[in-house]
Scaffold this active site. Structure first.
Site, PDB file in Angstrom:
ATOM      1  CB  CYS A 134      -1.140  -0.029   0.980  1.00 27.42           C
ATOM      2  SG  CYS A 134      -1.963   1.403   1.619  1.00 27.42           S
ATOM      3  CG  ASP A 172      13.189  47.506  -7.965  1.00 26.41           C
ATOM      4  OD1 ASP A 172      14.239  48.334  -8.637  1.00 26.41           O
ATOM      5  OD2 ASP A 172      12.800  47.676  -7.633  1.00 26.41           O
ATOM      6  CB  THR A 217      12.711  52.605  -6.665  1.00 24.06           C
ATOM      7  OG1 THR A 217      14.439  53.735  -7.004  1.00 24.06           O
ATOM      8  CG2 THR A 217      11.894  53.706  -5.992  1.00 24.06           C
ATOM      9  CG  ASP A 255       8.380  47.875  -6.620  1.00 23.18           C
ATOM     10  OD1 ASP A 255       9.023  47.542  -6.462  1.00 23.18           O
ATOM     11  OD2 ASP A 255       7.917  48.900  -6.360  1.00 23.18           O
TER      12      ASP A 255
END
Length: 758
Positions: free
Chosen positions: A415, A459, A461, A653
């Site tokens: 199983c 990134d 800013t 972002d």
């Protein structure tokens, strides 16, 4: 960082969408599979269906192919699944229905999603019923059964085994007959379930193994053990059902955050309405201590909200009038009125749940491997058990009964329940725990890549900095006054929402300057912006792309950049009038977050379109490496180069960060980022805090360790009992107990991920 546009961002003007917090986007497409036709049903299963034969489900490529062919989606709610094998049994049965292009069972949210090019609701319900699962009609619901009714077969068999054992002490013959009746009573429903699954295309299930083992034990005269095997099997099923519900508790707890109704105010009247009736612009009322049913904009003056369920922030947060509050937050101290800002199905809770559901379409490589392995594992064990039964008696003059008994025991060892559930239980728990901590991870594949990271690129800013630069100084290169320089700059930037542009315009407005109208605004990617203002050609350019600057002007600019400021030069008809210096502030948690990553052995790197001197000033504060003056294409090239050296994540972002996120091993979006960045990312920080990065990676690594532990437990126990069975040390009942115990053990191990850590 954003490459400056007007200030040198490099982004098309049309792309300058305002940054929006995750789950607060009103018109954005949800970050997940969209379900248009929902047909709620409830399944009542007869037991676990650890299917190792069906094809792998939850395939994102299949979904995309279905969409291209114009398929319509349908969905049902399913209950009673004990393990992912049950989900695959349903998928196998439904995929055989004519018109169905794809079928997926989302185990974490207990949902069956079907894509079809025609109405297949009745056919799907019949196929699932044929596979041994009972579905309710769309208009009907199955009442919850008391615990004793759900366990009535287990209770009956346990009582019969007890009675048989007692009777055997006084009348062995009658006790043995009662053991036979007990076995038959327990075997009939299991055999029925095995037959139904075989007919639906899933022959290698635990029901099949149990039927063969119990029937075989009955035939060779091991009546007491056959009965005990069925009792332990039923006990194991209940334990697996409980463990599965606990594994899904992280998702169901999120669903519980969403009230079923809301109080809407209409012409001074208070009406209780379902959530589906709420539309943007409606005004609702939320009592103190109640949760927000949808995302809303606060209309009351001030109020405190407990947002811990979504953000992990332990302290209540005070919100002012006009601020947006996410669904699932609790009004702490007063009754509040809010304006609805989210459409039905697009609130914070809805989007998180959709992301978790979508996550199951992106399975980890180890999960796909285990799925493929389990499909051949059970047939191979069945073949081995047959050889154990036949070969020794035929070729080595062994006794038939002992070897048949050993072969039947091997059937139970075959199983794959513990093996199949070992990985998805850990991944589901890991994803739910991450959501609690303020991080959304899009699936097991992303979770596995997250655990392997060795470097992280940021990134600048809006990621390492607040993204809210302030105008610090205006440099004059001639006789033009500061006010005129600022007014012309604001005219060129009017209408843009980039942080630098917004800073320039807001200062001009604060000084009550008359901002002239601008026409023919054009973005020069990576250089700046130009516009016609009062018949004059106005340009805002980065210093590196400004022609004709004198050595004295370049020296002034270099001095400001060395102090960490970003400058843009104002040109009028080719003449440099002056420059605007702006400075952004580091996030409060940036330094601590990068130190925490360093402790985990992860190097940090800043990729920015800003000038080298400003970038160097920021990098010194953070004590990290950097690459500056990068266009979006340059970021992608840098990410690809670095990714070849070691696993790397890109954190950003902005829209111009999306290509770099896709090129990285893993893309991580800040929660306040643009929709494009959130779509491109493999993970998102809902709290918009860099301090969540290290805990998210630590959680991913814990999940990977637990997956390896679970696989070791499942396969290790199988190997041990394989040897002990061949040595004659393991019986049927112990094999079943070991299998159920291993399943419960790996699930309990996975549930450790749901424990909150400081």
């Amino acid at each position: 960082m954003h490459q400056h546009h007007a200030c040198g961002c490099g982004k098309p003007r049309a792309s300058h969408a305002a940054a929006k917090p995750l789950c607060q986007v009103r018109q954005a497409r949800p970050l997940s599979l969209s379900i248009h036709a929902a047909t709620p049903v409830t399944a009542d299963t007869a037991g676990c269906c650890c299917d190792s034969n069906s094809s792998p489900g939850n395939d994102a490529d299949a979904t995309e192919e279905s969409d291209r062919r114009g398929s319509r989606p349908f969905s049902w709610q399913v209950s009673g699944m004990d393990c992912p094998g049950c989900a695959r049994t349903i998928e196998t049965a439904v995929r055989q229905v004519k018109g169905v292009t794809d079928a997926r069972v989302l185990f974490s949210s207990e949902k069956l999603v079907v894509n079809a090019d025609q109405d297949v609701q009745n056919a799907v319900e019949q196929a699932v019923k044929k596979a041994g699962f009972q579905l309710a009609t769309p208009s009907a619901t199955l009442p919850a059964s008391p615990g004793w009714q759900q366990n009535r077969l287990l209770i009956l068999l346990a009582l019969l085994v007890l009675a048989s054992s007692i009777l055997s002490q006084f009348a062995p013959a009658w006790g043995d007959r009662l053991f036979v009746l007990t076995t038959l009573a327990g075997l009939v429903p299991v055999a029925r379930g095995a037959w139904q699954r075989i007919r639906s295309g899933s022959p290698f299930t635990i029901e099949t193994l149990m039927t063969l083992a119990s029937a075989g034990a009955l035939i060779i005269g091991a009546h007491a053990e056959a009965a005990m095997v069925l009792v332990l099997f039923q006990l194991g099923e209940q334990l697996e059902s409980y463990a599965a519900s606990r594994a899904r508790s992280g998702v169901t707890s999120l669903m519980a955050l969403r009230p079923e109704s809301a109080i809407r105010l209409e012409q001074g009247k208070r009406l209780e309405v379902p959530l589906a009736a709420l539309q943007p612009g409606d005004v609702i009322e939320v009592a103190a201590g109640s949760r927000l049913p949808v995302d809303g904009r606060l209309m009351s003056t001030l109020a405190s909200f407990d947002e811990s369920a979504l953000t992990g922030e332990s302290l209540p947060v005070t919100r002012a009038s006009g601020e947006k509050i996410l669904a699932g937050a609790t009004s702490v101290d007063r009754l509040v009125m809010l304006e609805v800002v989210s459409k039905p199905g697009e609130s914070a809770i809805d989007r998180i749940l959709q992301l978790i559901e979508e996550a199951e379409t992106h399975r980890a490589p180890v999960e796909r491997f285990i799925d493929q392995f389990s499909r051949i594992y059970t047939p191979l064990v069945m073949l081995l058990s047959l050889l154990v039964m036949v070969v020794p008696p035929l070729f080595f003059a062994g006794d038939w009964q002992p070897w048949i008994y050993k072969g039947l025991t091997l059937l139970l060892i075959g199983c794959p329940c513990a093996l199949v559930i070992s990985t998805p239980a850990a991944i589901t728990s890991g994803l739910a725990a991450a959501a609690r901590q303020g991080a959304l991870i899009k699936g097991g594949a992303a979770l596995e890549r997250l655990s392997s990271l060795r470097r992280m690129a940021f990134d600048k800013t809006g990621t390492l900095t607040l993204g809210k630069p302030q105008l610090t100084q205006i440099l004059r290169f001639g006789k033009t006054g500061e006010s005129e320089i600022l007014a012309l700059s604001a005219a060129a930037e009017q209408g843009a929402t980039h942080p630098l542009a917004s800073a320039i315009v807001s200062v001009a407005q604060a000084r009550d300057l008359v901002i002239p109208d601008a026409q023919d605004q054009q973005v020069q990617a990576g250089r700046g912006i130009s516009a016609q203002v009062s018949g004059q050609q106005i340009q805002l350019l980065t210093p590196g792309h400004t022609p004709g600057l004198t050595p004295q002007q370049n020296a002034q600019i270099a001095q400001q950049e060395a102090e960490g400021e970003t400058l843009v030069v104002l040109m009028r008809d080719g003449e440099a009038l002056g420059a605007l210096a702006l400075r952004d502030q580091l996030r409060d948690d940036a330094v601590a977050a990068l130190k925490a990553l360093k402790k985990l052995g992860i190097e940090s790197l800043m990729l920015t379109g800003d000038n080298p001197r400003a970038a160097a000033a920021i990098a010194r504060q953070l004590d990290i490496d950097y690459r500056a003056s990068l266009l979006p294409a340059d970021k992608v090239a840098a990410i690809r180069e670095l990714s070849q050296q070691q696993p790397l994540a890109m954190v950003g972002d902005g829209i111009n960060d999306a290509p770099a996120m896709k090129a990285a091993t893993l893309g991580i979006a800040m929660g306040s980022g643009t929709d494009v960045a959130l779509e491109a990312a493999d993970a998102a920080l809902t709290r918009n805090q860099l301090s969540n990065l290290a805990p998210m990676i630590a959680l991913a690594r814990r999940t990977r360790r637990i997956i390896r532990q679970n696989i070791g437990i499942a396969l290790g126990l199988k190997a041990i009992f394989l040897v002990t069975t061949l040595m004659g040390l393991t019986g049927l009942w112990l094999a079943v107990l070991a299998d159920s115990g291993a399943t419960a053990l790996v699930t309990a191990n996975a549930l450790r991920l749901l424990r909150r850590r400081a």
